[in-house]
Design a protein around this motif. Structure first.
Motif, short mmCIF file in Angstrom:
data_model
loop_
_atom_site.label_atom_id
_atom_site.label_comp_id
_atom_site.label_asym_id
_atom_site.label_seq_id
_atom_site.Cartn_x
_atom_site.Cartn_y
_atom_site.Cartn_z
N THR B 7 0.85 -1.19 0.00
CA THR B 7 0.00 0.00 0.00
C THR B 7 0.88 1.24 0.00
OG1 THR B 7 -0.11 -0.10 2.42
CG2 THR B 7 -1.97 -1.04 1.20
N PRO B 8 0.49 2.29 -0.72
CA PRO B 8 -0.70 2.33 -1.58
C PRO B 8 -0.40 1.72 -2.95
CG PRO B 8 0.43 4.43 -1.66
CD PRO B 8 1.22 3.57 -0.70
N LYS B 9 -1.42 1.54 -3.78
CA LYS B 9 -1.22 1.06 -5.15
C LYS B 9 -0.71 2.19 -6.04
CE LYS B 9 -4.70 -2.62 -5.34
NZ LYS B 9 -3.71 -3.67 -5.13
N TYR B 10 -1.18 3.40 -5.77
CA TYR B 10 -0.77 4.55 -6.55
C TYR B 10 -0.35 5.66 -5.58
CZ TYR B 10 -3.36 2.23 -10.25
OH TYR B 10 -3.83 1.30 -11.16
N LEU B 11 0.69 6.39 -5.97
CA LEU B 11 1.18 7.48 -5.14
C LEU B 11 1.64 8.59 -6.08
CD1 LEU B 11 1.82 8.43 -2.30
CD2 LEU B 11 3.91 7.06 -2.36
N LYS B 19 7.91 10.21 1.30
CA LYS B 19 6.77 9.28 1.26
C LYS B 19 7.22 7.89 1.67
CE LYS B 19 3.48 11.97 -0.17
NZ LYS B 19 2.35 12.27 0.72
N ILE B 21 6.11 3.55 1.45
CA ILE B 21 5.33 2.46 0.88
C ILE B 21 5.44 1.29 1.85
CG2 ILE B 21 4.99 0.95 -1.11
CD1 ILE B 21 6.77 2.86 -2.73
N THR B 111 3.54 -0.70 -6.48
CA THR B 111 3.10 0.66 -6.15
C THR B 111 3.63 1.58 -7.24
OG1 THR B 111 3.09 0.29 -3.76
CG2 THR B 111 3.31 2.58 -4.53
#
Lengths: 109, 116
Positions: B7-11, B19, B21, B111
């Motif tokens: 998570t997340p799948k998209y960032l 950030k 993951i 991700t």
């Protein structure tokens, strides 16, 4: 480090056709895996095949470890077979997979 | 049910941000990995951990810091994001890893990181 080369880089097939993808590697390995990356980007495990032959439905794979190559056979291809096929290898206790550049397959209806 | 989940799948984020993951596996595996797939689809190892211990750091900039709180989790924190960090990051796990008998690696769904 170990080199992994896949051929062909691109492959266009008519639905129903058969094909063979090849993976050559430059050193002895303890792990060899074939993956299919689908159009959604997911990496799907196809085979764990450091040596020998395995079959799963329309797909089969053969690894000849002594000659440092592996082959992936797709029979009666379907449009859902489209995507990128990766070969990846790992040396003994290598703790990492080294990937080939992939074969991009497009199956046309 | 999912074996390796990320998570997340998209960032999508701005250059210069920090950030993280997250990755979790429920397979009981000892070894976890991070791989990076670039825009040309080339996949390369970044890190591997065995029982929470760093085994491989494959010349990754020190802006990338993996953390393994337990052997079921391997998170990736990235500081001061750059345009070149845009890629798909895959987490994977396997049993063993330091033994002579390698076991197959199982991958998460990835991700997709986009830097604006």
């Amino acid at each position: 480090g170990i080199q992994v080369e896949q051929s062909p880089p691109d492959l266009i097939l008519q639905e129903g056709a058969n094909s063979t993808l090849r993976c050559n590697f430059s050193d002895s390995v303890n792990n060899l895996q074939w993956f299919h990356q689908n159009p959604w980007g997911q990496l799907i495990n196809l085979f764990y095949i450091p040596s020998g032959t395995k079959q799963n439905g329309r797909l089969s794979a053969t690894t000849v470890a002594t000659e440092r190559y592996s082959l992936l056979y797709i029979s009666s291809s379907q449009t859902t077979d489209s995507g990128v096929y990766f070969c990846a290898v790992e040396k003994a206790a290598g703790n990492k997979l080294t990937f080939g550049g992939g074969t991009r397959v497009l199956v046309k209806p | 049910d999912t074996a390796v989940s990320q998570t997340p799948k998209y960032l999508v984020t701005q250059m210069g941000n920090d950030k993280s993951i997250k990755c979790e596996q429920n397979l009981g595996h000892d070894t976890m990995y991070w791989y990076k797939q670039d825009s040309k689809k080339f996949l390369k190892i970044m890190f591997s951990y065995n029982n929470k211990e760093l085994i491989i750091n494959e010349t990754v900039p020190n802006r990338f810091s993996p953390k393994s709180p337990d052997k079921a989790h391997l998170n990736l924190h990235i500081n001061s994001l750059e345009l070149g960090d845009s890629a798909v990051y895959f987490c994977a796990s396997s049993q063993g890893g330091t033994s002579l008998s390698n076991q197959p690696q199982h991958f998460g769904d990835g991700t997709r990181l986009s830097i604006l």
